[in-house]
Write an enzyme that holds these catalytic residues in place. Structure first.
Site, mmCIF file in Angstrom:
data_model
loop_
_atom_site.group_PDB
_atom_site.id
_atom_site.type_symbol
_atom_site.label_atom_id
_atom_site.label_comp_id
_atom_site.label_asym_id
_atom_site.label_seq_id
_atom_site.Cartn_x
_atom_site.Cartn_y
_atom_site.Cartn_z
ATOM 1 N N LYS A 173 24.723 -69.666 13.715
ATOM 2 C CA LYS A 173 24.895 -70.473 14.918
ATOM 3 C C LYS A 173 23.610 -70.373 15.750
ATOM 4 O O LYS A 173 23.349 -69.365 16.429
ATOM 5 C CB LYS A 173 26.094 -69.988 15.738
ATOM 6 N N GLY A 226 19.878 -62.157 22.146
ATOM 7 C CA GLY A 226 20.055 -62.964 23.353
ATOM 8 C C GLY A 226 20.110 -62.065 24.560
ATOM 9 O O GLY A 226 19.570 -60.955 24.545
ATOM 10 N N SER A 227 20.782 -62.523 25.586
ATOM 11 C CA SER A 227 20.785 -61.786 26.851
ATOM 12 C C SER A 227 21.701 -60.567 26.786
ATOM 13 O O SER A 227 22.659 -60.529 26.008
ATOM 14 C CB SER A 227 21.245 -62.723 27.970
ATOM 15 N N VAL A 230 25.540 -61.412 27.527
ATOM 16 C CA VAL A 230 26.300 -61.949 26.382
ATOM 17 C C VAL A 230 26.454 -60.865 25.311
ATOM 18 O O VAL A 230 27.517 -60.718 24.704
ATOM 19 C CB VAL A 230 25.629 -63.225 25.814
ATOM 20 N N GLY A 231 25.422 -60.052 25.129
ATOM 21 C CA GLY A 231 25.498 -58.968 24.141
ATOM 22 C C GLY A 231 26.657 -58.023 24.434
ATOM 23 O O GLY A 231 27.369 -57.594 23.520
ATOM 24 N N GLU A 248 20.121 -57.376 19.781
ATOM 25 C CA GLU A 248 18.741 -57.347 20.288
ATOM 26 C C GLU A 248 18.750 -58.089 21.611
ATOM 27 O O GLU A 248 18.938 -59.312 21.623
ATOM 28 C CB GLU A 248 17.788 -58.049 19.315
ATOM 29 N N CYS A 282 11.236 -62.086 24.868
ATOM 30 C CA CYS A 282 11.918 -60.827 25.183
ATOM 31 C C CYS A 282 10.893 -59.717 25.402
ATOM 32 O O CYS A 282 11.163 -58.746 26.084
ATOM 33 C CB CYS A 282 12.867 -60.465 24.053
ATOM 34 N N GLU A 383 15.507 -58.908 34.409
ATOM 35 C CA GLU A 383 14.766 -59.798 33.507
ATOM 36 C C GLU A 383 14.738 -61.200 34.110
ATOM 37 O O GLU A 383 15.785 -61.761 34.430
ATOM 38 C CB GLU A 383 15.452 -59.852 32.136
HETATM 39 P P1 NAD Z 1 21.870 -66.193 25.518
HETATM 40 O O1 NAD Z 1 22.444 -64.824 25.524
HETATM 41 O O2 NAD Z 1 22.268 -67.104 26.629
HETATM 42 O O3 NAD Z 1 22.230 -66.960 24.170
HETATM 43 C C1 NAD Z 1 21.883 -66.451 22.892
HETATM 44 C C2 NAD Z 1 22.784 -67.089 21.857
HETATM 45 O O4 NAD Z 1 24.124 -66.661 22.074
HETATM 46 C C3 NAD Z 1 22.835 -68.608 21.899
HETATM 47 O O5 NAD Z 1 22.935 -69.097 20.577
HETATM 48 C C4 NAD Z 1 24.109 -68.878 22.676
HETATM 49 O O6 NAD Z 1 24.671 -70.142 22.403
HETATM 50 C C5 NAD Z 1 24.996 -67.762 22.172
HETATM 51 N N1 NAD Z 1 26.092 -67.381 23.071
HETATM 52 C C6 NAD Z 1 26.166 -67.534 24.412
HETATM 53 N N2 NAD Z 1 27.338 -67.040 24.872
HETATM 54 C C7 NAD Z 1 28.007 -66.540 23.798
HETATM 55 C C8 NAD Z 1 29.261 -65.878 23.623
HETATM 56 N N3 NAD Z 1 30.053 -65.611 24.658
HETATM 57 N N4 NAD Z 1 29.630 -65.494 22.382
HETATM 58 C C9 NAD Z 1 28.823 -65.704 21.321
HETATM 59 N N5 NAD Z 1 27.620 -66.347 21.422
HETATM 60 C C10 NAD Z 1 27.212 -66.754 22.648
HETATM 61 O O7 NAD Z 1 20.287 -66.005 25.470
HETATM 62 P P2 NAD Z 1 19.155 -67.120 25.466
HETATM 63 O O8 NAD Z 1 19.092 -67.697 26.844
HETATM 64 O O9 NAD Z 1 19.314 -68.054 24.316
HETATM 65 O O10 NAD Z 1 17.866 -66.230 25.172
HETATM 66 C C11 NAD Z 1 17.242 -65.488 26.157
HETATM 67 C C12 NAD Z 1 17.634 -64.026 26.097
HETATM 68 O O11 NAD Z 1 17.428 -63.521 24.779
HETATM 69 C C13 NAD Z 1 16.800 -63.155 26.990
HETATM 70 O O12 NAD Z 1 17.622 -62.204 27.635
HETATM 71 C C14 NAD Z 1 15.854 -62.465 26.034
HETATM 72 O O13 NAD Z 1 15.332 -61.241 26.471
HETATM 73 C C15 NAD Z 1 16.726 -62.298 24.847
HETATM 74 N N6 NAD Z 1 15.916 -62.111 23.636
HETATM 75 C C16 NAD Z 1 15.879 -60.873 23.074
HETATM 76 C C17 NAD Z 1 15.101 -60.643 21.939
HETATM 77 C C18 NAD Z 1 15.053 -59.293 21.289
HETATM 78 O O14 NAD Z 1 14.726 -59.231 20.120
HETATM 79 N N7 NAD Z 1 15.354 -58.206 21.967
HETATM 80 C C19 NAD Z 1 14.362 -61.705 21.391
HETATM 81 C C20 NAD Z 1 14.418 -62.949 21.998
HETATM 82 C C21 NAD Z 1 15.219 -63.149 23.113
#
Ligand code: NAD
Length: 496
Positions: A173, A226-227, A230-231, A248, A282, A383
């Site tokens: 996804k 991701g964030s 959400v993680g 991550e 990130c 962040e």
């Molecule tokens: P996000 O958390 O909003 O979304 C990431 C993904 O998760 C997207 O595909 C989104 O559709 C999905 N998602 C959102 N809510 C969800 C839920 N409740 N259940 C399952 N999936 C869900 O993050 P973003 O805005 O796409 O990316 C930015 C964030 O990602 C920043 O916090 C950044 O630091 C982090 N990031 C971390 C790394 C790393 O390796 N540590 C790398 C790149 C980005």
């Protein structure tokens, strides 16, 4: 212009027939494509296909699985330029960087392919005679891969390629801001010879597709980038079905510049670290910790360079900084700039949306620098994920490291110094998954572990051989060829 999901080797629309648009963040009049806004039924179909495909894929020898990934790398290389251009169109970062993003996918493919002929377990002596002991890596099953938009090729490949190499099948996804790069990747995997059902792609939102994937009882693993917010939700809801969950998450990375540093080099590093990918990495540098003895000199050199950065469409080779990815992202950046001003930090560059000339129709924001930032201010702690840099001052190495470590996050870090002793103290004492000496906070290579400590993750690592621990289960095997019952820890071995 209309794209579909990929389930069991076929391109199919979503069951609910709903769709979403993907537009160029540098020019919102440009429609990139229309994609299915899928739901739980599509996830069910994809998981069923992946589960069926797993029965055969797990038995394909790892070197053969690696060969398909090698071909994937070759195809990514062949199509590198068009993939990179599409990526710039859909998420905005400049073409030099999207080429780097695609290259990271190519590197990961070749690395995974080579690992097909290793994937080592261990053999070890048994404690009893006439007994053989070894451990092997086994695949886990159906893996849910959920990725962000800032590295639309690199991050999915960091997850999908090792998952496949280890014999798992995948439901992918991608972020809804970067569905086109995901389509390109899956097209290439299919062309490289991946059997139907081994990789399935389901487009849609976090709640519409991500949540059902995380909650699905037959998905055995979620790999999420991701964030942190959400993680944490994913860890809680996925934990209910005892899935393995690899996270991550965010960062609040800092670059330290000591008084013995090569200042010109450190300026280059800070510029690239803070404003590369418009600060949406990130690993972006969002805090700059300057030794008080060089602070004023450094800052005047740095601000001169910031003023010279050219904003524009990322396909124009003269552009240094592209747009933010979307409207919400720009609003978030503006709200943090307002917070910084409210906290009493001193705005010394940028601070507002950029709407000159061709940039009127894009989500551009001026590269922004705050001086006089105190370690506990929100702009030094949270962040921001945009082109906003907070400058802090330190009087010594230990103070600089304490400021750097004063963060809930721990992804990347950097120190510029010409003193080898200072560098070694920093390597030992900085709390982060990655530390660069005389380099910016960005620049990871695919054969070393990638990830962070504290709220940046939950202890897993991507890339390198460390990622194999995410995508395999260990099995320990004992072969007793003594022809009698031998009891470990109980039967004594006598030495005559
Ligand atoms: P996000 O958390 O909003 O979304 C990431 C993904 O998760 C997207 O595909 C989104 O559709 C999905 N998602 C959102 N809510 C969800 C839920 N409740 N259940 C399952 N999936 C869900 O993050 P973003 O805005 O796409 O990316 C930015 C964030 O990602 C920043 O916090 C950044 O630091 C982090 N990031 C971390 C790394 C790393 O390796 N540590 C790398 C790149 C980005």
């Amino acid at each position: 212009m209309e794209y579909k999901n990929f389930i069991n080797g076929k391109w199919v629309g979503s069951k609910n027939k709903e769709k979403f648009e993907n537009r160029n963040p540098a020019n919102w009049d440009e429609l990139i494509g229309v994609f299915p806004k899928s739901g739980a039924e599509d996830v069910d179909d994809a998981v069923a296909a992946a589960e069926e495909a797993f029965k055969k894929w797990r038995l394909v020898p790892a070197p053969k699985r690696g060969e398909i990934l090698f071909r994937t790398g070759e195809l990514l290389r062949k199509h590198k330029e068009e993939i990179s251009r599409d990526m710039t169109r859909e998420m905005g970062k400049i073409i030099q960087e999207t080429r780097g993003d695609t290259q990271e996918g190519i590197d990961t493919a070749y690395y995974a392919a080579g690992e097909g002929r290793r994937l080592f377990g261990e053999t070890t002596p048994a404690e009893l005679p006439n007994k053989f002991a070894m451990s092997i890596r086994q695949p886990i099953g159906v893996c849910g891969i959920i990725s962000p938009w800032n590295f639309p090729m690199a991050i999915p490949t960091w997850k999908i390629f090792p998952a496949l190499l280890c014999g798992n099948t995948v439901v992918f996804k991608p972020a809804s801001d970067t569905p086109l790069t995901a389509v390109r990747l899956v097209e290439i995997l299919a062309e490289a010879g991946l059997p139907a059902g081994v990789v399935n792609l389901v487009h849609g939102t976090g709640s519409g597709v991500g949540t059902p994937l995380v909650e699905h009882p037959r998905v055995r693993l979620i790999s999420f980038t991701g964030s942190s917010d959400v993680g944490k939700q994913i860890a809680a809801s996925g934990g209910k079905t005892l899935k393995r969950i690899s996270l991550e998450l965010g960062g609040k990375n800092a670059q330290i510049v000591m008084d013995d540093a090569d200042l010109k080099l450190a300026v280059e590093g800070a510029l690239w670290g803070a404003f590369g990918t418009t600060g949406q990495r990130c690993t972006a540098t969002s805090r700059l910790i300057l030794h008080e003895k060089i602070k004023d000199d450094f800052l005047s050199m740095f601000l001169e360079r910031v003023e010279g950065l050219k904003l524009g469409n990322g396909l124009d080779s003269r552009t240094d900084v592209g747009p933010l990815v979307n409207k919400a992202q720009r609003e978030q950046i503006q709200s943090y700039v307002d917070i910084g001003l409210g906290e009493g930090a001193k705005l010394v560059a940028g601070g507002k949306a950029y709407e000159e000339g061709e940039c009127q129709k894009g989500w551009f924001y001026e590269p922004t620098v705050f001086d006089g930032v105190e370690p506990d201010m929100r702009i030094a702690q949270e962040e921001i994920f945009g082109p906003v840099l907070s400058v802090l001052k330190a009087g010594s190495l230990s103070e600089a490291i304490a400021i750097l470590n004063n963060s809930d996050y721990g992804l990347s870090s950097s120190i510029y110094t010409s003193d080898v002793n200072t560098a070694h103290v920093a390597m030992r004492d900085i709390e982060a998954g990655i530390t660069y000496i005389n380099g910016p906070t960005i620049g990871a290579e695919v054969h070393l572990p990638f990830g962070g400590v504290k709220d940046t993750g939950n202890g897993h690592r991507e890339s390198g051989t460390a990622v194999l621990d995410v995508f395999t289960e260990w099995k320990s095997i004992y072969v007793d060829y003594s022809g009698r019952l031998q009891k470990a820890q109980i039967d004594a071995v006598t030495i005559e």
